[in-house]
Design an enzyme around this catalytic site. Structure first.
Site, short mmCIF file in Angstrom:
data_model
loop_
_atom_site.label_atom_id
_atom_site.label_comp_id
_atom_site.label_asym_id
_atom_site.label_seq_id
_atom_site.Cartn_x
_atom_site.Cartn_y
_atom_site.Cartn_z
N ASN A 62 0.89 -1.21 0.02
CA ASN A 62 0.13 0.08 0.12
C ASN A 62 0.96 1.30 0.00
OD1 ASN A 62 -2.02 -1.73 0.16
ND2 ASN A 62 -2.44 -1.50 2.41
N HIS A 82 5.92 -0.74 -2.58
CA HIS A 82 5.41 0.06 -3.82
C HIS A 82 5.55 1.39 -3.81
CE1 HIS A 82 2.92 -3.66 -5.17
NE2 HIS A 82 4.22 -3.80 -5.50
N CYS A 87 13.09 12.10 -7.24
CA CYS A 87 13.58 12.78 -7.92
C CYS A 87 14.09 12.05 -9.36
CB CYS A 87 14.89 13.75 -7.55
SG CYS A 87 15.71 14.67 -9.07
P1 OAD Z 1 -6.36 -5.67 -4.86
O1 OAD Z 1 -7.25 -4.35 -5.13
O2 OAD Z 1 -5.53 -6.40 -6.05
O3 OAD Z 1 -6.84 -6.81 -3.67
C1 OAD Z 1 -7.28 -6.44 -2.56
C2 OAD Z 1 -7.93 -7.57 -2.00
O4 OAD Z 1 -8.36 -7.56 -0.81
C3 OAD Z 1 -8.74 -8.61 -2.57
O5 OAD Z 1 -8.60 -9.93 -2.56
C4 OAD Z 1 -10.08 -8.49 -1.80
O6 OAD Z 1 -10.79 -9.62 -1.74
C5 OAD Z 1 -9.32 -8.00 -0.54
N1 OAD Z 1 -10.25 -7.26 0.63
C6 OAD Z 1 -11.28 -6.45 0.32
N2 OAD Z 1 -11.69 -5.94 1.17
C7 OAD Z 1 -11.07 -6.45 2.29
C8 OAD Z 1 -11.10 -6.39 3.60
N3 OAD Z 1 -12.16 -5.54 4.25
N4 OAD Z 1 -10.42 -7.13 4.61
C9 OAD Z 1 -9.77 -8.02 4.07
N5 OAD Z 1 -9.56 -8.25 2.69
C10 OAD Z 1 -10.29 -7.36 1.95
O7 OAD Z 1 -5.03 -4.97 -3.94
P2 OAD Z 1 -3.42 -5.50 -3.89
O8 OAD Z 1 -3.41 -7.07 -3.75
O9 OAD Z 1 -3.03 -4.90 -2.86
O10 OAD Z 1 0.44 -1.78 -7.15
O11 OAD Z 1 -2.98 -4.89 -5.21
C11 OAD Z 1 -1.51 -5.19 -5.40
C12 OAD Z 1 -0.84 -4.02 -6.13
O12 OAD Z 1 -1.63 -4.02 -7.41
C13 OAD Z 1 -0.94 -2.74 -5.61
O13 OAD Z 1 0.04 -2.44 -4.66
C14 OAD Z 1 -0.76 -1.81 -6.81
C15 OAD Z 1 -1.76 -2.49 -7.88
O14 OAD Z 1 -1.64 -2.07 -8.91
C16 OAD Z 1 1.03 -0.76 -7.32
O15 OAD Z 1 0.72 0.61 -7.25
C17 OAD Z 1 2.63 -0.70 -8.05
#
Ligand code: OAD
Length: 233
Positions: free
Chosen positions: A92, A109, A117
């Protein structure tokens, strides 16, 4: 029974969902109304810097209206009270882990509250808007950009993360879809080094089958319960 000493925790957007921050792959697959490739790639930054900078300005400004939730607070408590090694690796870019009090924390990330910069690679704390062309306080090049790891760029802290995974007795993944590497591969790296693995997520992630145990539900309930279990064991 294995004594749990060394813990690595990976968090994703799901841990901040109950604070009111949108996840990346919500309904429609859009991030706050944008395709990820339009706001999260070096190509997007080069093609439309005004749009990309404005997008992160809005995300940065939105941090003022959100608070850590019980899941962030529970991990901060674990960080304070766990006497073994511990590393919270977050995908995050919000600052809710640190605002809850977590210290053993790595933003793989990047972070909304930092500027990078592009000319000299210096980093700065940054809470105001960041228009394209803002000069670097160190080298004065008009090259400051949001300190966000875009797709195609190398995640931060991989050496430290891999070293922690190699020593881990337990790897816990919280609120991440398991769709983005290298983070999605941590479960198998940890397992290969002998760690137990646990997933805490609203629903099964893409790599769910790799975990020894999956607990499904909202992070605001699952994480405090797991932390209580760890600290009272
Ligand atoms: P995602 O949006 O891909 O996944 C979020 C996960 O959290 C899903 O599996 C949901 O089911 C779960 N979820 C949602 N609400 C929840 C809750 N209240 N309690 C527990 N789980 C819950 O997000 P990330 O896996 O973090 O990269 O995404 C990975 C990366 O993709 C990010 O860091 C970002 C993005 O592109 C960059 O910015 C480089």
């Amino acid at each position: 029974m294995t004594v749990m000493r060394n813990i690595v925790i990976l968090t994703g957007a799901g841990i901040s969902a109950e604070s009111g921050i949108a996840t990346f792959r919500g309904p429609g697959g859009l991030w706050e109304g944008h395709r990820v490739e339009d706001v999260c790639t070096p190509e997007a930054l080069a093609a439309d810097p005004v749009l990309v900078h404005r997008f992160y300005d809005l995300r940065r400004a939105a941090l003022r209206d959100v608070r850590p939730n019980p899941a962030h607070e529970a991990l901060a408590r674990l960080d304070r009270e766990w006497s073994g090694a511990l590393l919270i690796v977050t995908q995050n870019v919000d600052d809710l882990h640190e605002r809850a009090g977590a210290r053993r924390l790595l933003h793989m990330h990047g972070a909304l509250n930092q500027a990078l910069c592009a000319a000299c690679a210096a980093r700065f704390d940054w809470t105001a808007d960041l228009p394209p062309g803002t000069p670097c306080p160190t080298c004065h090049a008009p090259a400051l950009r949001p300190d966000i790891v875009f797709f195609g760029e190398i995640s931060y802290g991989m050496d430290r993360i891999e070293a922690a995974l190699a020593e881990a007795d337990l790897f816990v993944s919280i609120g991440t879809s398991g769709a983005v590497y290298p983070a999605a591969g941590f479960v198998r790296m940890a397992q290969a080094c002998g760690a137990a693995t646990l997933e805490l997520n609203l629903d099964r992630s893409e790599g769910s089958g790799w975990f020894d145990e999956s607990r499904l539900g909202p992070a605001g309930q699952l994480v405090p319960a797991w932390v209580e279990q760890m600290l009272s064991a």
